[in-house]
Design a protein around this motif. Sequence first.
Motif, PDB file in Angstrom:
ATOM      1  N   LEU A   1       0.697 -14.369  10.432  1.00  0.00           N
ATOM      2  CA  LEU A   1       0.023 -13.521   9.180  1.00  0.00           C
ATOM      3  C   LEU A   1      -0.439 -14.436   7.925  1.00  0.00           C
ATOM      4  O   LEU A   1       0.852 -15.137   7.917  1.00  0.00           O
ATOM      5  CB  LEU A   1       1.954 -12.389   8.814  1.00  0.00           C
ATOM      6  CG  LEU A   1       1.991 -11.405   7.549  1.00  0.00           C
ATOM      7  CD1 LEU A   1       0.956 -10.407   7.358  1.00  0.00           C
ATOM      8  CD2 LEU A   1       3.268 -11.372   7.899  1.00  0.00           C
TER       9      LEU A   1
ATOM     10  N   LYS B   1      -1.160 -14.706   3.580  1.00  0.00           N
ATOM     11  CA  LYS B   1      -1.341 -13.887   2.033  1.00  0.00           C
ATOM     12  C   LYS B   1      -2.584 -14.660   1.438  1.00  0.00           C
ATOM     13  O   LYS B   1      -2.849 -16.284   1.653  1.00  0.00           O
ATOM     14  CB  LYS B   1       0.055 -14.113   1.178  1.00  0.00           C
ATOM     15  CG  LYS B   1      -0.545 -13.452   0.114  1.00  0.00           C
ATOM     16  CD  LYS B   1       0.271 -14.098  -1.543  1.00  0.00           C
ATOM     17  CE  LYS B   1       2.113 -13.522  -0.652  1.00  0.00           C
ATOM     18  NZ  LYS B   1       2.855 -13.757  -1.449  1.00  0.00           N
TER      19      LYS B   1
ATOM     20  N   TYR C   1      -4.294 -10.097  -0.588  1.00  0.00           N
ATOM     21  CA  TYR C   1      -4.808  -9.875   0.411  1.00  0.00           C
ATOM     22  C   TYR C   1      -3.650 -10.852   1.948  1.00  0.00           C
ATOM     23  O   TYR C   1      -3.644 -11.859   1.739  1.00  0.00           O
ATOM     24  CB  TYR C   1      -6.151  -9.886   0.857  1.00  0.00           C
ATOM     25  CG  TYR C   1      -7.162  -9.294   0.018  1.00  0.00           C
ATOM     26  CD1 TYR C   1      -7.437  -8.071   0.093  1.00  0.00           C
ATOM     27  CD2 TYR C   1      -7.172  -9.794  -1.045  1.00  0.00           C
ATOM     28  CE1 TYR C   1      -8.291  -7.402  -0.912  1.00  0.00           C
ATOM     29  CE2 TYR C   1      -8.490  -9.865  -1.742  1.00  0.00           C
ATOM     30  CZ  TYR C   1      -9.089  -7.925  -1.931  1.00  0.00           C
ATOM     31  OH  TYR C   1      -9.751  -7.938  -2.710  1.00  0.00           O
ATOM     32  N   GLU C   2      -3.625  -9.327   2.021  1.00  0.00           N
ATOM     33  CA  GLU C   2      -1.719 -10.192   3.141  1.00  0.00           C
ATOM     34  C   GLU C   2      -2.842  -9.161   4.137  1.00  0.00           C
ATOM     35  O   GLU C   2      -3.083  -8.019   4.165  1.00  0.00           O
ATOM     36  CB  GLU C   2      -0.532  -9.759   2.664  1.00  0.00           C
ATOM     37  CG  GLU C   2       0.388 -10.247   3.868  1.00  0.00           C
ATOM     38  CD  GLU C   2       2.139  -9.620   2.597  1.00  0.00           C
ATOM     39  OE1 GLU C   2       2.370  -9.117   3.739  1.00  0.00           O
ATOM     40  OE2 GLU C   2       2.146 -10.318   1.955  1.00  0.00           O
ATOM     41  N   GLY C   3      -2.352  -9.889   5.886  1.00  0.00           N
ATOM     42  CA  GLY C   3      -2.628  -9.240   7.049  1.00  0.00           C
ATOM     43  C   GLY C   3      -2.376 -10.296   7.749  1.00  0.00           C
ATOM     44  O   GLY C   3      -2.617 -11.770   7.660  1.00  0.00           O
ATOM     45  N   TRP C   4      -2.765  -9.942   8.772  1.00  0.00           N
ATOM     46  CA  TRP C   4      -3.317 -10.705  10.397  1.00  0.00           C
ATOM     47  C   TRP C   4      -4.672 -11.400  10.168  1.00  0.00           C
ATOM     48  O   TRP C   4      -5.268 -10.076  10.410  1.00  0.00           O
ATOM     49  CB  TRP C   4      -2.559 -10.241  11.355  1.00  0.00           C
ATOM     50  CG  TRP C   4      -0.803  -9.143  11.471  1.00  0.00           C
ATOM     51  CD1 TRP C   4      -0.006  -8.325  10.839  1.00  0.00           C
ATOM     52  CD2 TRP C   4      -0.024 -10.685  11.890  1.00  0.00           C
ATOM     53  NE1 TRP C   4       0.861  -8.412  10.550  1.00  0.00           N
ATOM     54  CE2 TRP C   4       1.101  -9.559  11.327  1.00  0.00           C
ATOM     55  CE3 TRP C   4       0.571 -11.077  12.896  1.00  0.00           C
ATOM     56  CZ2 TRP C   4       2.300  -9.895  11.929  1.00  0.00           C
ATOM     57  CZ3 TRP C   4       1.481 -12.102  12.866  1.00  0.00           C
ATOM     58  CH2 TRP C   4       2.500 -11.217  12.262  1.00  0.00           C
TER      59      TRP C   4
ATOM     60  N   LEU D   1      -8.787  -9.765   8.546  1.00  0.00           N
ATOM     61  CA  LEU D   1      -7.781  -9.512   8.164  1.00  0.00           C
ATOM     62  C   LEU D   1      -7.215  -7.960   8.934  1.00  0.00           C
ATOM     63  O   LEU D   1      -8.073  -6.781   8.330  1.00  0.00           O
ATOM     64  CB  LEU D   1      -7.106  -9.280   7.087  1.00  0.00           C
ATOM     65  CG  LEU D   1      -7.151 -10.648   5.872  1.00  0.00           C
ATOM     66  CD1 LEU D   1      -6.622 -10.629   4.731  1.00  0.00           C
ATOM     67  CD2 LEU D   1      -6.364 -11.517   6.852  1.00  0.00           C
TER      68      LEU D   1
ATOM     69  N   THR E   1      -4.442  -5.008   8.916  1.00  0.00           N
ATOM     70  CA  THR E   1      -2.842  -4.344   8.896  1.00  0.00           C
ATOM     71  C   THR E   1      -2.717  -3.361   9.636  1.00  0.00           C
ATOM     72  O   THR E   1      -3.647  -2.904  10.387  1.00  0.00           O
ATOM     73  CB  THR E   1      -2.922  -3.991   7.626  1.00  0.00           C
ATOM     74  OG1 THR E   1      -3.661  -3.612   6.948  1.00  0.00           O
ATOM     75  CG2 THR E   1      -3.760  -5.451   6.822  1.00  0.00           C
TER      76      THR E   1
ATOM     77  N   PRO F   1      -0.995  -0.091   8.393  1.00  0.00           N
ATOM     78  CA  PRO F   1       0.139   0.684   7.429  1.00  0.00           C
ATOM     79  C   PRO F   1       1.103   1.745   8.433  1.00  0.00           C
ATOM     80  O   PRO F   1       0.552   2.073   9.710  1.00  0.00           O
ATOM     81  CB  PRO F   1      -0.992   1.392   7.064  1.00  0.00           C
ATOM     82  CG  PRO F   1      -2.532   1.099   7.445  1.00  0.00           C
ATOM     83  CD  PRO F   1      -2.167  -0.131   8.524  1.00  0.00           C
TER      84      PRO F   1
ATOM     85  N   SER G   1      -5.757  -0.976   9.810  1.00  0.00           N
ATOM     86  CA  SER G   1      -6.566  -0.775   8.696  1.00  0.00           C
ATOM     87  C   SER G   1      -7.175  -2.306   8.945  1.00  0.00           C
ATOM     88  O   SER G   1      -6.900  -3.343   9.144  1.00  0.00           O
ATOM     89  CB  SER G   1      -6.152  -0.853   7.770  1.00  0.00           C
ATOM     90  OG  SER G   1      -6.614  -1.003   6.690  1.00  0.00           O
TER      91      SER G   1
ATOM     92  N   SER H   1      -9.661  -5.502   7.072  1.00  0.00           N
ATOM     93  CA  SER H   1     -10.439  -6.321   5.303  1.00  0.00           C
ATOM     94  C   SER H   1     -11.519  -7.590   5.816  1.00  0.00           C
ATOM     95  O   SER H   1     -10.838  -8.063   6.961  1.00  0.00           O
ATOM     96  CB  SER H   1      -9.868  -6.129   4.564  1.00  0.00           C
ATOM     97  OG  SER H   1      -8.299  -5.267   4.725  1.00  0.00           O
TER      98      SER H   1
END
Length: 167
Positions: free
Chosen positions: A19, A21, A30-33, A46, A48, A50, A56, A58
């Motif tokens: 994970l 940022k 942007y934040e995600g795996w 990335l 995510t 939700p 989702s 990105s």
Amino acid sequence: MNEWQKKSPLEWETYLNKLVKVAVVEKHEYEGWVLTVDPVSASIVLATFPENESVSISVVLGHAVEEVEILKEGDDEMKQRLSCIFAPEESKAYSPEELEKRKNSLKTWLETNHIPITEQGESGETLCVAGVLTIDPPYGPEECSSSNEIILSRVQGLIQGYLEKNQ
């Protein structure tokens, strides 16, 4: 070229399944795996999760990345979840035992029909026909690959007929 783009693929690999940022130009974040990093453009893909949605995706373009901060390591469950995002639906449906059964059944049928077949790979999961065509799990016509289009077409047709007969 920014610092992120100057990193090597081996350095980018350390960010996979974590994970993060990502700070980009103009103070956006942007934040995600991290699913992957494109080795040509340094773009970060990335994922995510939700609420009320499955996933989702990105893409943060590599030239815009200013800083990447690791927030959390991915556990085995998260790594498995991330690895299945782009996997074909068919491959998700089979347990290792079912795949082994499908492989052995197809291998036996091909041998019965006098088609030379061997197993390849570390665990023997890939079937090889006459040294010129491979069949990967879950052992359907779509998983056949060969540079010889005639052999490819014929073996795919055989496997399709075999699967239709046995369902």
